[in-house]
Design an enzyme around this catalytic site. Structure first.
Site, PDB file in Angstrom:
ATOM      1  CE1 TYR A 110      -3.661   2.527   0.730  1.00  0.00           C
ATOM      2  CE2 TYR A 110      -2.446   3.434   2.759  1.00  0.00           C
ATOM      3  CZ  TYR A 110      -3.061   3.468   1.789  1.00  0.00           C
ATOM      4  OH  TYR A 110      -3.996   4.647   1.708  1.00  0.00           O
ATOM      5  CE  LYS A 208      -8.656   1.395   2.613  1.00  0.00           C
ATOM      6  NZ  LYS A 208      -7.471   0.872   2.506  1.00  0.00           N
TER       7      LYS A 208
HETATM    8  C1  LIG Z   1      -6.211   1.737   2.948  1.00  0.00           C
HETATM    9  C2  LIG Z   1      -5.111   0.754   3.594  1.00  0.00           C
HETATM   10  C3  LIG Z   1      -4.240   1.542   4.544  1.00  0.00           C
HETATM   11  C4  LIG Z   1      -4.493   2.729   5.240  1.00  0.00           C
HETATM   12  O1  LIG Z   1      -5.792   3.142   5.830  1.00  0.00           O
HETATM   13  P1  LIG Z   1      -6.512   4.375   6.100  1.00  0.00           P
HETATM   14  O2  LIG Z   1      -7.711   3.752   6.703  1.00  0.00           O
HETATM   15  O3  LIG Z   1      -6.982   4.676   4.584  1.00  0.00           O
HETATM   16  O4  LIG Z   1      -5.573   5.156   6.793  1.00  0.00           O
HETATM   17  C5  LIG Z   1      -3.083   0.578   5.047  1.00  0.00           C
HETATM   18  N1  LIG Z   1      -3.023  -0.668   4.562  1.00  0.00           N
HETATM   19  C6  LIG Z   1      -3.756  -1.207   3.576  1.00  0.00           C
HETATM   20  C7  LIG Z   1      -3.482  -2.397   3.026  1.00  0.00           C
HETATM   21  C8  LIG Z   1      -4.862  -0.272   3.000  1.00  0.00           C
HETATM   22  O5  LIG Z   1      -5.767  -0.775   2.014  1.00  0.00           O
END
Ligand SMILES: *Cc1c(COP(=O)(O)O)cnc(C)c1O
Length: 383
Positions: A110, A208
């Site tokens: 990411y 997510k």
């Molecule tokens: C989106 C995401 C993050 C960061 O999370 P946020 O809630 O957007 O700050 C970290 N790791 C992965 C794998 C992600 O998909």
């Protein structure tokens, strides 16, 4: 852990999440725990808190605690903490590293993590090494020679869906007294429990699939052994520096989580079907999805991911570098937006955001819509 008002002792994830671990409103019997937005709480004439030790919002947010309790149980942890975003959770872990320390980061993960960790390490004079952690031997060798304080991996990784063998990584880490942190966002607590496989800390962007409705930013950490000094440092800093999730967000998150196992099951099923369709398509050069037998780590995926392979996948389309833009532009059901794990399907051309990624790579997150309709949408866009 302090249980706010849980009454159940669920043994399955479906029951744990559906019932929010048995939480109700103790005042009215409402089957949904209420939002308590107060930032401060009244004391009696003797200056004692009048209710259950509630003093101040930073310490005593029941919904925050409930969310932590549910997710900690789901990850089989001893303790867990919610943060205002996934990045805030990652930063909380990294910030425990002192100047002169060493961090080993998985390469090609990411982008937000990579970017922040690189800048942080430079600022604090921490040695940073990025390696392809999907290569078991390379990872073990590097841990042994580099002797990092922290090893941070992401499995499956975003956007290339590489897997890290958590058990093997954990063995190498224990031998060298390194702390292993696993970003398990794409797997969710439904498909993988990294703590059971030896990880010290599991991390999620709850923004997510855990929330799943694209209306909350949140992050989560759970620990296998709450006496670990790093955990005590993270916990103290989270409290004292105040990186908390507010009551409204915690309420939405808990509401979203109730259907997590159901959603992940459906998304994984539809994603597998979609990946199979793409793999057979003449206009598609390559599909990256751990559920396909052609995935180089399919064997590992089958033992490490239980009950499905998640909603995230990427594929390469044939043709000139403008082809992927054209395909994304023609999609109707897949929304062109970043993020993943939500009920609605999303598509992203990573190259437009992250230059290092192949311009013909398309990343999709499969939602809970009808799978045949999603496949038909891809079919017409690829024509
Ligand atoms: C989106 C995401 C993050 C960061 O999370 P946020 O809630 O957007 O700050 C970290 N790791 C992965 C794998 C992600 O998909």
């Amino acid at each position: 852990m302090k249980a706010p008002h849980g009454t159940n002792h669920p043994t399955t994830l479906a029951t744990l999440f559906a019932q929010a671990d048995g939480a109700i409103d103790p005042l009215t019997g409402g089957v949904v725990p209420p939002i308590q937005p107060s930032s401060t709480f009244v004391r009696n004439k003797d200056y004692q808190p009048i209710s259950d030790g509630h003093i101040y919002g930073r310490d005593d947010n029941d919904l925050l605690r409930l969310g932590e309790q549910i997710l900690t149980k789901a990850e089989h942890g001893e303790d867990g903490l919610l943060f205002p975003s996934g990045m805030a959770a990652i930063a909380a872990v990294m910030r425990t590293t002192a100047s002169g320390g060493r961090i080993l980061l998985q390469s090609g993960i990411y982008w937000g993590t990579t970017k922040w960790v690189r800048e942080f390490c430079q600022r604090r004079q921490i040695e940073l090494l990025e390696v392809d952690s999907s290569n078991r031997k390379l990872l073990s060798r590097t841990i042994q020679s580099f002797r990092p304080d922290l090893v941070f991996v992401e499995t499956p990784s975003n956007p290339l869906l590489k897997l890290v063998d958590i058990q093997a990584a954990s063995k190498a880490c224990s031998k060298n007294s390194s702390i292993l942190i696993v970003d398990s966002t794409a797997a969710t607590p439904v498909l993988t429990n990294p703590l059971d496989l030896g990880a010290d800390i599991v991390m999620h962007s709850a923004t997510k699939a855990i929330n799943g409705h694209s209306d909350v930013l949140a992050g989560f950490l759970a620990v296998k052994d709450e006496t670990l000094p790093i955990w005590q440092a993270i916990k103290t800093d989270r409290h004292d520096a105040g990186a908390l999730l507010g009551s409204f967000e915690a309420w939405l998150l808990i509401r979203g989580m109730r259907t997590l196992p159901l959603r992940v099951e459906r998304m994984s099923e539809s994603a597998l079907k979609t990946a199979g369709f793409l793999a057979e398509h003449d206009e598609v050069k390559k599909v990256f999805y751990p559920g396909l037998s052609t995935h180089p780590q399919f064997e590992l995926a089958q033992v490490q991911m239980i009950g499905g392979f998640g909603s995230l996948m990427s594929f390469l389309v044939n043709g000139p570098s403008s082809r992927s833009l054209e395909v994304c532009g023609k999609l109707n059901l897949f929304k062109r937006a970043t993020s993943l794990g939500g009920v609605e399907s999303l598509v992203e051309r990573r190259h437009s955001i992250e230059e290092a990624i192949d311009p013909n790579l398309i990343r999709i997150s499969v939602g809970i819509e009808n799978a045949d309709e999603l496949i038909a949408d891809l079919e017409q866009a690829l024509k």
